[in-house]
Write an enzyme that holds these catalytic residues in place. Structure first.
Site, PDB file in Angstrom:
ATOM      1  N   LYS A   1      -2.522  57.133 -14.854  1.00 57.56           N
ATOM      2  CA  LYS A   1      -3.554  58.131 -14.560  1.00 57.56           C
ATOM      3  C   LYS A   1      -3.273  58.737 -13.191  1.00 57.56           C
ATOM      4  O   LYS A   1      -2.596  58.162 -12.342  1.00 57.56           O
ATOM      5  CB  LYS A   1      -4.955  57.513 -14.587  1.00 57.56           C
TER       6      LYS A   1
ATOM      7  N   ASP B   1     -11.246  50.585 -12.870  1.00 55.71           N
ATOM      8  CA  ASP B   1     -10.524  51.668 -13.544  1.00 55.71           C
ATOM      9  C   ASP B   1     -10.326  51.418 -15.035  1.00 55.71           C
ATOM     10  O   ASP B   1      -9.925  52.328 -15.763  1.00 55.71           O
ATOM     11  CB  ASP B   1      -9.141  51.869 -12.909  1.00 55.71           C
TER      12      ASP B   1
END
Length: 284
Positions: free
Chosen positions: A14, A140
């Site tokens: 990401k 996350d």
């Protein structure tokens, strides 16, 4: 119960397209506003369901296997415990993403483990239930489980789907290991960026509140970012050390990569608002 290996489960990286720190909570965690987008550079995992409850991890990176606190094994164990699943799994990890670079590789590996084993073990937890397990392991992890680009608030757990432009990126991985804990404990870290609505945030120039601090302490990050800024709008992701530049075409990103100094490592990747993991789950 099949002993076949279920292959090619992706664990994508990401990028934090922006990262704002709005304050520190009483429990020591920081209030954040950030924008997550996936890229098409992934670790890859394979799984084999076993009759016995042992969880076994193999990897091309010996440091990953040697880490008894590995997030992959912790994720699998958490799913076992939450569902009272009697069997286990043998897991193979091909590590392609830089470790500790702000790309979320460890969190993504854990998320892919939860999603894949939930299907292969037929434990039938919902995405919300998987995300709740993941959140206990790392802030996350839920965004990787849900699998869509997202605006995140809180400690990163409150997610709202968004569709930022899917740019091509040149990602540079400086030869530096930045400690996330050290960054968030540093007294010089800005912690008072005003909270803004998503519409305002999506329309203004994007920045990373951790960037100036990390650049001041890590000359390798400063050098990589300085070089990249000559070619494209560029920022750091997460707490670093990786930095990325935005390009409107693959050709432009590859042209910049071809000029990368020999003492730097980088790769070109495509922004993705739908995770490759979701594609794998729905089109095995």
């Amino acid at each position: 119960m099949s002993n076949e290996i279920s292959r090619n489960w992706p664990a994508p990286a990401k990028l934090n397209l922006f990262l704002h720190i709005n304050g520190r909570r009483a429990d020591g965690y920081h209030e954040l506003q950030t924008l997550f987008q996936f890229i098409d550079c992934c670790d890859q995992l394979d799984f084999r369901v076993t009759q016995t409850p042992e969880l076994i991890l193999h990897s091309n990176m010996s440091a990953v296997v040697a880490d008894s606190d590995n997030l992959i094994l912790r994720a699998a164990k958490s799913l076992q415990q939450a569902t009272s699943y009697p069997g286990g799994a043998e897991i193979w990890l091909e590590k392609r993403l830089p470790m500790g670079g702000g790309l979320g590789g460890g969190s993504s590996d854990a998320a892919t483990t939860l999603v894949a084993l939930n299907q292969l073990w037929n434990t039938q937890l919902s995405n919300d239930e998987l995300a709740a397990i993941g959140l206990k392991l790392g802030a996350d992890i839920p965004v990787f489980i849900r699998g869509f680009a997202a605006f995140a608030e809180g400690v990163g757990e409150r997610l709202q789907a968004v569709t930022p432009t899917e740019f091509w990126y040149l990602v540079i991985a400086p030869d530096a290991h930045v400690s996330t804990a050290a960054v968030f404990q540093d007294p010089l870290l800005p912690r008072n960026t005003p909270k803004l609505g998503i519409d305002t945030l999506m329309s203004q120039p994007w920045a990373n509140d951790c960037q100036d601090l990390v650049v001041s302490k890590y000359p390798q990050v400063a050098k990589a970012l300085g070089w990249l800024l000559e070619y494209a709008p560029s920022r750091m992701t997460g707490t670093g050390a990786c930095v990325f530049g935005e390009f409107s075409s693959q050709q432009q990103a590859l042209a910049a990569l071809a000029k990368l100094p020999s003492d730097m490592q980088g790769f070109v990747a495509k922004g993705m608002n739908i995770s490759p993991l979701i594609v794998r789950l729905t089109h095995p």
